[in-house]
Design a protein around this motif. Structure first.
Motif, mmCIF file in Angstrom:
data_model
loop_
_atom_site.group_PDB
_atom_site.id
_atom_site.type_symbol
_atom_site.label_atom_id
_atom_site.label_comp_id
_atom_site.label_asym_id
_atom_site.label_seq_id
_atom_site.Cartn_x
_atom_site.Cartn_y
_atom_site.Cartn_z
ATOM 1 N N ASN A 238 -46.980 15.829 -70.001
ATOM 2 C CA ASN A 238 -47.149 15.232 -68.678
ATOM 3 C C ASN A 238 -46.676 13.792 -68.534
ATOM 4 O OD1 ASN A 238 -48.912 17.296 -66.988
ATOM 5 N ND2 ASN A 238 -49.734 17.295 -69.068
ATOM 6 N N THR A 239 -46.411 13.102 -69.630
ATOM 7 C CA THR A 239 -46.040 11.684 -69.505
ATOM 8 C C THR A 239 -44.613 11.388 -69.943
ATOM 9 O OG1 THR A 239 -46.835 11.102 -71.737
ATOM 10 C CG2 THR A 239 -48.441 11.027 -69.942
ATOM 11 N N ILE A 240 -43.938 12.353 -70.520
ATOM 12 C CA ILE A 240 -42.592 12.134 -71.037
ATOM 13 C C ILE A 240 -41.560 12.732 -70.081
ATOM 14 C CG2 ILE A 240 -41.029 12.477 -72.976
ATOM 15 C CD1 ILE A 240 -43.455 10.669 -73.562
ATOM 16 N N HIS A 241 -40.529 11.934 -69.768
ATOM 17 C CA HIS A 241 -39.501 12.370 -68.825
ATOM 18 C C HIS A 241 -38.120 11.951 -69.324
ATOM 19 C CE1 HIS A 241 -42.713 13.408 -66.010
ATOM 20 N NE2 HIS A 241 -43.277 12.278 -66.388
ATOM 21 N N THR A 242 -37.100 12.531 -68.731
ATOM 22 C CA THR A 242 -35.722 12.329 -69.184
ATOM 23 C C THR A 242 -35.014 11.296 -68.321
ATOM 24 O OG1 THR A 242 -35.633 14.633 -69.935
ATOM 25 C CG2 THR A 242 -33.540 13.471 -69.690
ATOM 26 N N VAL A 243 -34.347 10.348 -68.976
ATOM 27 C CA VAL A 243 -33.604 9.308 -68.261
ATOM 28 C C VAL A 243 -32.409 9.948 -67.546
ATOM 29 C CG1 VAL A 243 -32.244 7.199 -68.492
ATOM 30 C CG2 VAL A 243 -34.287 7.544 -69.927
ATOM 31 N N PRO A 244 -32.269 9.720 -66.238
ATOM 32 C CA PRO A 244 -31.146 10.307 -65.496
ATOM 33 C C PRO A 244 -29.932 9.374 -65.488
ATOM 34 C CG PRO A 244 -32.650 9.255 -63.963
ATOM 35 C CD PRO A 244 -33.229 9.036 -65.345
ATOM 36 N N LEU A 245 -28.842 9.865 -64.932
ATOM 37 C CA LEU A 245 -27.705 9.004 -64.625
ATOM 38 C C LEU A 245 -28.134 7.996 -63.568
ATOM 39 C CD1 LEU A 245 -24.856 11.679 -64.433
ATOM 40 C CD2 LEU A 245 -25.015 9.819 -66.115
ATOM 41 N N PRO A 246 -27.544 6.789 -63.519
ATOM 42 C CA PRO A 246 -26.367 6.326 -64.259
ATOM 43 C C PRO A 246 -26.719 5.431 -65.453
ATOM 44 C CG PRO A 246 -26.758 4.858 -62.431
ATOM 45 C CD PRO A 246 -27.886 5.871 -62.423
ATOM 46 N N TYR A 247 -27.930 5.522 -65.984
ATOM 47 C CA TYR A 247 -28.348 4.610 -67.040
ATOM 48 C C TYR A 247 -27.659 4.940 -68.357
ATOM 49 C CZ TYR A 247 -31.915 3.410 -63.649
ATOM 50 O OH TYR A 247 -32.551 3.020 -62.506
ATOM 51 N N PRO A 248 -27.384 3.931 -69.194
ATOM 52 C CA PRO A 248 -26.731 4.174 -70.488
ATOM 53 C C PRO A 248 -27.506 5.148 -71.371
ATOM 54 C CG PRO A 248 -26.718 1.832 -69.980
ATOM 55 C CD PRO A 248 -27.584 2.490 -68.946
ATOM 56 N N GLY A 249 -28.828 5.175 -71.220
ATOM 57 C CA GLY A 249 -29.654 6.053 -72.034
ATOM 58 C C GLY A 249 -29.855 7.430 -71.444
ATOM 59 N N VAL A 250 -28.947 7.871 -70.574
ATOM 60 C CA VAL A 250 -29.091 9.164 -69.921
ATOM 61 C C VAL A 250 -29.341 10.247 -70.971
ATOM 62 C CG1 VAL A 250 -26.557 9.483 -69.923
ATOM 63 C CG2 VAL A 250 -27.993 10.843 -68.386
ATOM 64 N N GLY A 251 -30.323 11.088 -70.700
ATOM 65 C CA GLY A 251 -30.673 12.163 -71.624
ATOM 66 C C GLY A 251 -31.787 11.810 -72.583
ATOM 67 N N ARG A 252 -32.095 10.516 -72.738
ATOM 68 C CA ARG A 252 -33.151 10.112 -73.660
ATOM 69 C C ARG A 252 -34.512 10.447 -73.062
ATOM 70 N NH1 ARG A 252 -33.364 7.108 -78.008
ATOM 71 N NH2 ARG A 252 -31.266 6.259 -77.782
ATOM 72 N N ARG A 253 -35.407 10.926 -73.894
ATOM 73 C CA ARG A 253 -36.766 11.236 -73.464
ATOM 74 C C ARG A 253 -37.614 9.980 -73.607
ATOM 75 N NH1 ARG A 253 -38.368 15.522 -70.787
ATOM 76 N NH2 ARG A 253 -40.102 16.090 -72.171
ATOM 77 N N VAL A 254 -38.289 9.581 -72.529
ATOM 78 C CA VAL A 254 -39.020 8.312 -72.503
ATOM 79 C C VAL A 254 -40.359 8.461 -71.785
ATOM 80 C CG1 VAL A 254 -36.876 6.944 -72.495
ATOM 81 C CG2 VAL A 254 -37.962 7.567 -70.318
ATOM 82 N N TYR A 255 -41.204 7.491 -72.061
ATOM 83 C CA TYR A 255 -42.395 7.264 -71.237
ATOM 84 C C TYR A 255 -41.979 6.200 -70.231
ATOM 85 C CZ TYR A 255 -47.102 5.718 -69.899
ATOM 86 O OH TYR A 255 -48.235 5.378 -69.205
ATOM 87 N N PRO A 256 -41.772 6.568 -68.958
ATOM 88 C CA PRO A 256 -41.207 5.617 -67.995
ATOM 89 C C PRO A 256 -42.140 4.450 -67.694
ATOM 90 C CG PRO A 256 -40.979 7.888 -67.222
ATOM 91 C CD PRO A 256 -41.939 7.905 -68.376
ATOM 92 N N GLY A 257 -41.560 3.289 -67.532
ATOM 93 C CA GLY A 257 -42.346 2.110 -67.201
ATOM 94 C C GLY A 257 -43.066 2.262 -65.875
ATOM 95 N N PHE A 258 -42.448 2.970 -64.918
ATOM 96 C CA PHE A 258 -43.108 3.098 -63.606
ATOM 97 C C PHE A 258 -44.371 3.947 -63.705
ATOM 98 C CE2 PHE A 258 -39.923 6.568 -63.511
ATOM 99 C CZ PHE A 258 -40.714 7.658 -63.153
ATOM 100 N N VAL A 259 -44.436 4.864 -64.656
ATOM 101 C CA VAL A 259 -45.651 5.650 -64.847
ATOM 102 C C VAL A 259 -46.777 4.759 -65.363
ATOM 103 C CG1 VAL A 259 -46.708 7.539 -66.158
ATOM 104 C CG2 VAL A 259 -44.399 7.804 -65.218
ATOM 105 N N GLN A 260 -46.431 3.904 -66.339
ATOM 106 C CA GLN A 260 -47.424 2.959 -66.865
ATOM 107 C C GLN A 260 -47.891 2.011 -65.768
ATOM 108 O OE1 GLN A 260 -49.376 2.673 -69.285
ATOM 109 N NE2 GLN A 260 -48.903 1.019 -70.717
ATOM 110 N N LEU A 261 -46.949 1.517 -64.961
ATOM 111 C CA LEU A 261 -47.292 0.592 -63.889
ATOM 112 C C LEU A 261 -48.244 1.235 -62.890
ATOM 113 C CD1 LEU A 261 -46.821 -2.115 -62.409
ATOM 114 C CD2 LEU A 261 -44.884 -1.032 -61.260
ATOM 115 N N TYR A 262 -47.934 2.452 -62.460
ATOM 116 C CA TYR A 262 -48.793 3.122 -61.484
ATOM 117 C C TYR A 262 -50.173 3.386 -62.071
ATOM 118 C CZ TYR A 262 -44.417 3.916 -58.946
ATOM 119 O OH TYR A 262 -43.224 3.746 -58.291
ATOM 120 N N SER A 263 -50.218 3.663 -63.381
ATOM 121 C CA SER A 263 -51.515 3.902 -64.029
ATOM 122 C C SER A 263 -52.363 2.643 -64.008
ATOM 123 C CB SER A 263 -51.290 4.366 -65.473
ATOM 124 O OG SER A 263 -50.580 5.585 -65.511
ATOM 125 N N PHE A 264 -51.757 1.507 -64.374
ATOM 126 C CA PHE A 264 -52.493 0.254 -64.380
ATOM 127 C C PHE A 264 -52.927 -0.152 -62.975
ATOM 128 C CE2 PHE A 264 -50.661 -1.212 -68.640
ATOM 129 C CZ PHE A 264 -51.869 -1.022 -69.287
#
Length: 426
Positions: A238-264
């Protein structure tokens, strides 16, 4: 999918954001005779508030080209001492001539401030760095947003984090002083123990932990309870998502900063809502000080970065669910981390009595699991009337906490004196 939807929502709001910018500029233009009317100020405030809530907040600048030292101003030069795809080791070199005029020695204790990798950029510690620059040669870890790192650079996990701390201490040189602010506490402690086990000459002279979850079992907060209430598989799903285009890390699985921000933000929803209501009122009233104070905080607070999947999930598992370091069961790349090997590294813990992220007791637990640190090199401090961020920033930090930390560093600098330490200013 969530990351792509988040990006779609941002870009879909672009026409409305541009319209709000035009309205803001029109209703604040000095040639607009209606700009100072009640209607004009209200429309301007509404447009400014909408724009600020929907814009993209990039990585903030350090803005530490010059710092006040006593009655003087000391210029600094930002230097990148070492870098990897995941982190830059930054030194703020102080100008020797300015230091002399301020009555400060050039040969100051070297301090590595390990910034948290938990959703915000290292610039969240700008005030911390500025304060330490009064008396120290300051280095800081500037972590990279995972979505900016191409997949070809490989993984970055908790064990890589520990290795990075060791490498950066080696780059600084023998017996620097390390400060872990919040999240870095466990990996910094593990790095110090490994260096002590190896008799590494670059092991720190002292380590200071501020609001760190050394043992998250103690005085559990809402954050700790959430980490323990959900099974590990829930976080993976539920907390891990895939970086989309156009970011250099496209395809990388991450815990997005916006998820952490909304949680806080959801933890203190009413406080943030009231803050933005006051911001709107300050805009209507033309209260420049109130507007600047709000913007200064939220420009930093709303700037977030992504964490790699492996680093985030290992932190949840090792630090917040299994508590391996606190239980004496943590291993690093097949080696058991022996905290009792720490015998000549000072240990200071700083906690806020009102901390709602790392409860009182979680940081000072370091004293119990490091039994061979001499009593003369220990300091335990709990700061009254201070929450999590007040532990490392703000008036009480500058006036009450920092003097204790710098005295602790001075004591351990003397006890761990390294002959011939070079001058440390630019």
């Amino acid at each position: 999918m969530l990351y792509a939807l988040h990006e779609l929502a941002y870009h879909s709001a672009t026409p409305f954001r541009i319209g709000a910018q035009w309205a803001r500029d029109f209703w604040s233009h000095p040639f607009n005779l209606a700009s100072e009317t009640a209607v004009g100020r209200t429309v301007y405030a509404s447009a400014e508030l909408f724009e600020s809530l929907t814009r993209r907040y990039g990585k903030p600048a350090w803005r530490l080209d010059a710092i006040p030292v006593g009655e003087r101003t000391v210029r600094t030069t930002e230097q990148v001492i070492w870098a990897s795809p995941w982190c830059r080791l930054i030194r703020f070199a102080r100008h020797i001539g300015d230091l002399k005029r301020a009555g400060k020695p050039a040969n100051a204790p070297a301090v590595l401030i390990v910034a948290p990798l938990s959703g915000h950029y290292a610039t969240l510690l700008r005030g911390t760095v500025e304060t330490f620059l009064q008396d120290h040669d300051v280095y800081v870890t500037d972590w990279v947003n995972a979505r900016q790192v191409p997949m070809l650079e490989g993984r970055f996990d908790l064990f890589d984090y520990i290795d990075h701390v060791r490498i950066m201490l080696a780059e600084i040189g023998p017996r620097a002083h390390v400060i872990g602010v919040c999240q870095p506490g466990p990996p910094v402690l593990a790095a110090a123990a490994l260096m002590a086990m190896d008799g590494d000459p670059n092991r720190p002279a002292s380590m200071t932990f501020m609001g760190s979850p050394i043992d998250a079992r103690l005085s559990p907060t809402v954050t700790n309870q959430l980490a323990e209430a959900r099974p590990f598989a829930w976080f993976r799903s539920n907390t891990i998502h895939t970086v989309p285009l156009p970011y250099p890390g496209v395809g990388r699985r991450v815990y997005p900063g916006f998820v952490q921000l909304y949680s806080f933000m959801s933890m203190n929803e009413e406080r943030h809502r009231d803050a933005h209501h006051r911001y709107f009122e300050h805009l209507v009233q033309g209260d420049g000080d109130g507007v600047e104070k709000h913007a200064s905080f939220y420009d930093e607070y709303l700037s977030v970065l992504d964490l790699t999947e492996e680093f985030y999930l290992q932190t949840i598992d090792i630090v917040f669910q299994q508590h391996l370091l606190a239980r004496g069961l943590f291993s690093h790349r097949g080696r058991h981390v022996e905290l009792d090997a720490i015998t000549d590294i000072g240990l200071m813990t700083v906690e806020g009595a009102e901390d709602d992220i790392s409860g009182v007791g979680q940081t000072q637990a370091a004293h119990g699991i490091c039994p061979n640190v001499p009593d003369a090199r220990r300091v335990l401090h709990v700061q009254p009337e201070v929450g999590h961020y007040g532990v490392f920033n703000g008036r009480r930090f500058r006036e009450e906490i920092y003097p204790r930390v710098t005295a602790f560093i001075a004591d351990n600098e003397r006890l761990s004196a390294v002959p011939g330490r070079p001058a440390t200013a630019a």
